[in-house]
Design a protein around this motif. Sequence first.
Motif, PDB file in Angstrom:
ATOM      1  N   VAL A  26      34.246  39.431  34.473  1.00  0.00           N
ATOM      2  CA  VAL A  26      33.011  38.334  34.344  1.00  0.00           C
ATOM      3  C   VAL A  26      32.581  38.516  32.933  1.00  0.00           C
ATOM      4  O   VAL A  26      32.453  37.416  32.111  1.00  0.00           O
ATOM      5  N   ALA A  27      32.478  39.710  32.368  1.00  0.00           N
ATOM      6  CA  ALA A  27      32.101  39.914  31.206  1.00  0.00           C
ATOM      7  C   ALA A  27      32.788  39.266  29.918  1.00  0.00           C
ATOM      8  O   ALA A  27      32.028  38.898  28.924  1.00  0.00           O
ATOM      9  N   SER A  28      34.057  39.269  30.204  1.00  0.00           N
ATOM     10  CA  SER A  28      35.049  38.609  29.136  1.00  0.00           C
ATOM     11  C   SER A  28      35.210  37.459  29.314  1.00  0.00           C
ATOM     12  O   SER A  28      35.693  36.582  28.436  1.00  0.00           O
ATOM     13  N   ALA A  50      48.186  31.594  28.901  1.00  0.00           N
ATOM     14  CA  ALA A  50      48.788  33.154  29.034  1.00  0.00           C
ATOM     15  C   ALA A  50      47.703  34.070  28.912  1.00  0.00           C
ATOM     16  O   ALA A  50      48.061  35.233  29.371  1.00  0.00           O
ATOM     17  N   LEU A  51      46.890  33.938  28.094  1.00  0.00           N
ATOM     18  CA  LEU A  51      45.689  34.929  27.977  1.00  0.00           C
ATOM     19  C   LEU A  51      45.087  35.016  29.371  1.00  0.00           C
ATOM     20  O   LEU A  51      44.869  36.196  29.507  1.00  0.00           O
ATOM     21  N   GLU A  52      44.855  34.167  30.059  1.00  0.00           N
ATOM     22  CA  GLU A  52      44.174  34.107  31.287  1.00  0.00           C
ATOM     23  C   GLU A  52      44.844  34.840  32.238  1.00  0.00           C
ATOM     24  O   GLU A  52      44.545  35.846  33.147  1.00  0.00           O
ATOM     25  N   ARG A  53      46.124  34.693  32.164  1.00  0.00           N
ATOM     26  CA  ARG A  53      47.005  35.383  33.219  1.00  0.00           C
ATOM     27  C   ARG A  53      47.161  36.747  32.934  1.00  0.00           C
ATOM     28  O   ARG A  53      47.268  37.497  33.974  1.00  0.00           O
ATOM     29  N   HIS A  54      46.963  37.235  31.828  1.00  0.00           N
ATOM     30  CA  HIS A  54      46.952  38.666  31.420  1.00  0.00           C
ATOM     31  C   HIS A  54      45.588  39.349  31.998  1.00  0.00           C
ATOM     32  O   HIS A  54      45.601  40.235  32.620  1.00  0.00           O
ATOM     33  N   ARG A  55      44.517  38.489  31.840  1.00  0.00           N
ATOM     34  CA  ARG A  55      43.207  39.168  32.071  1.00  0.00           C
ATOM     35  C   ARG A  55      42.980  38.918  33.907  1.00  0.00           C
ATOM     36  O   ARG A  55      42.447  39.824  34.324  1.00  0.00           O
ATOM     37  N   LEU A  56      43.734  38.026  34.282  1.00  0.00           N
ATOM     38  CA  LEU A  56      43.622  37.876  35.721  1.00  0.00           C
ATOM     39  C   LEU A  56      44.152  39.357  36.574  1.00  0.00           C
ATOM     40  O   LEU A  56      43.554  39.462  37.638  1.00  0.00           O
ATOM     41  N   THR A  75      31.772  36.360  42.095  1.00  0.00           N
ATOM     42  CA  THR A  75      32.003  35.423  41.050  1.00  0.00           C
ATOM     43  C   THR A  75      33.400  35.713  40.489  1.00  0.00           C
ATOM     44  O   THR A  75      34.171  34.719  40.214  1.00  0.00           O
ATOM     45  N   ALA A  76      33.642  37.180  40.200  1.00  0.00           N
ATOM     46  CA  ALA A  76      35.120  37.310  39.913  1.00  0.00           C
ATOM     47  C   ALA A  76      36.313  36.987  40.733  1.00  0.00           C
ATOM     48  O   ALA A  76      37.307  36.180  40.370  1.00  0.00           O
ATOM     49  N   TRP A  77      35.882  37.060  42.058  1.00  0.00           N
ATOM     50  CA  TRP A  77      37.068  36.650  43.089  1.00  0.00           C
ATOM     51  C   TRP A  77      37.144  35.211  42.823  1.00  0.00           C
ATOM     52  O   TRP A  77      38.475  34.687  43.145  1.00  0.00           O
ATOM     53  N   VAL A  78      35.965  34.462  43.135  1.00  0.00           N
ATOM     54  CA  VAL A  78      36.095  32.968  42.890  1.00  0.00           C
ATOM     55  C   VAL A  78      36.825  32.427  41.744  1.00  0.00           C
ATOM     56  O   VAL A  78      37.695  31.780  41.865  1.00  0.00           O
ATOM     57  N   HIS A  79      36.458  33.097  40.610  1.00  0.00           N
ATOM     58  CA  HIS A  79      37.320  32.579  39.264  1.00  0.00           C
ATOM     59  C   HIS A  79      38.595  33.067  39.598  1.00  0.00           C
ATOM     60  O   HIS A  79      39.279  32.039  39.183  1.00  0.00           O
TER      61      HIS A  79
END
Lengths: 443, 220
Positions: free
Chosen positions: A27-29, A89-95, A206-210
């Motif tokens: 969430v913070a990132s 691509a960045l988001e897939r890593h963060r995911l 929040t993190a889960w929904v995102h």
Amino acid sequence: MDDTALTALRRRNYLLTPWPWRSLLYVASTPVVALLGWPLALPVVPLVALLVSLTRDSTVETGTAMVITGVSVACWAVLAPLLAVPLAALERHRLRLVRPEPTRGGHRVPPSTGPWSWLVTRYTEAATWRAVAYGTLLTAAAPVFYLFALGWVMFAVALLLAPFLVSENDVMHLVFVEVSTPAEAWPWTPLGLALVVTTPYVVGLTAWVHGLVAAALLHEPAASARLHTELVEVSRSRARLVDGFEAERRRIERDLHDGAQQRLVGLTLQLGLAKLDVPDDSPAAATVAKAHEEAKALMAELRDLIAGIHPQVLTDLGLPAALRELADRTALPVTVRSDLGERPAAHVESTAYFVVAEALTNAVRHGHASQAWVRAYREKGQLIVEVTDDGRGGARPDRGTGLTGLADRAATAGGRMLLSSPAGGPTVVRIELPWVRATERAA
Amino acid sequence: MTRVVLAEDGVLLREGLAGLLDRFGLPVVAAVGDATALVEAVREHTPDLVVTDIRMPPTLTDDGLRAALELRRARPGLPVVALSQYVERSYAAALLDSDGGRGVGYLLKDRVADVEEFVEVLRGVAAGGTIIDPTVVRQLLQRPPEDPVARLSAREREVLSSMATGLSNAAIARALFVSEAAVGKHVGNILAKLGLPPDDDSNRRVLAVLAYLRGSNRQP
């Protein structure tokens, strides 16, 4: 789909798991990444402005509105993929923070090198446009969603700290409450405390929904689903192969038992009777006696052969009894401990049996062991069988085909075989097989 | 006159066995080919001895053995000799568990070949004796060290093995080329080591072996 973050949220010890921290990090990132992708939201700005002015009844000419819309959409269509693809691509890593299973972007490999080929491939595939949609959502919709979560947390903190922050001649607004003295603020602190406790849950949710939205847009599920189907198909055909193999063994054993073995017993009986009828001093006596001995030796050999193909006691009485018989037959003292309860499927039993048989043979032949221990038990849906001997160790699966053959057999039954045999011993052979119940076999 | 009911699913062997028994004065009153027929034949003929194969129809597993156990439950002391192609202690132990193990025999089909000895075994069982195939007994004696059997000396094991097959002290002495007095001493030692009081009933000596067969079957 296994929503591990959600499963964790439902668990009673959620606060003790790494999930609140992982969610917080995620969430913070998010704002940082959203900031990187802010140009994606640019085309939306004029549209929003247009909508706002329309609702305010101001006079916007239809032509102007159309131009604004057209230019916005065109800019978006041309430029968005260039930013959205790396952002995705960045988001897939963060995911991975909130969804441990790896995600596949589903991007195709361009047919040739060079920027033109890359651009054509990217602009014509669905994955790119899903990335664009995600990027736009992230920059345009995520802030609203995140502001709600942030507001919740801030409200909780404010309620908690209000008695210390409020001053005598000021009114403090706490969303739906107004306080002006610490005395007025104190009654609200328990609510603040309660809300603070919910913070990790709000963050987790929040993190889960995102994560759910991100996975829906950035993950290519079709290919993995197909792969999964293929794996199921492969393991099914493997199971059929094992079944066929097992059935064939039994058929051979039955044929030998009902055919050759029976006739051989009959023959030996006849020879035994003939021996009685032939006078001792007749020239035929020695020949008949010799034939009789040969037939008896052949009978013993055939019996061992048949037992090696498929032991009858395994079919009749199950693995523990068969292991005890095996221990009896082994040329060294073997202690058998088995605790299974019900019987597993026939192919599980026979795989375990033959691994033990081979391990004991090796212990005698190569390990020079003086004692061995066999343990069979059921653990977490698996049949575990361990054979330990006090021999000199140094068994290597790459020498000879015995152990490799058994490892293959274990793999075919969906299990695995482990070997520990340091020089000097002891040697431990362990087999782990999925516990298939006898009745589940047909499935 | 010992009247016999014979059950064996192999036709050739059944005919051969029937001929053999008739020839040695053990008339076969019924020769059947499956476990169900065996139970019926015994009810009809009330024989003095049952000789049965273990693996038989209908299921081709241990039907013969289970039929024999059922018959002995219905008529305790009914002498039964089970024939098997397999050296399986579990089967022998199941049989010996019934009615104190008196009047039972567990033999490999190999024994049929030595015609006269085979007939002797049948007569012994019909007379209430207990006889276990020497191959099974040999296996029994290869036990882990914590087993009481392991406390026996090599010579004592030989003697115990002979005892299990129903031999008398004199016969054991002849077979092992020792004096009968020496055999008597060994038997005393064996019974002492196995915690069984000596008894003049010779069958009790065989039961010493059986105690261990049964015990081993009950282990988890």
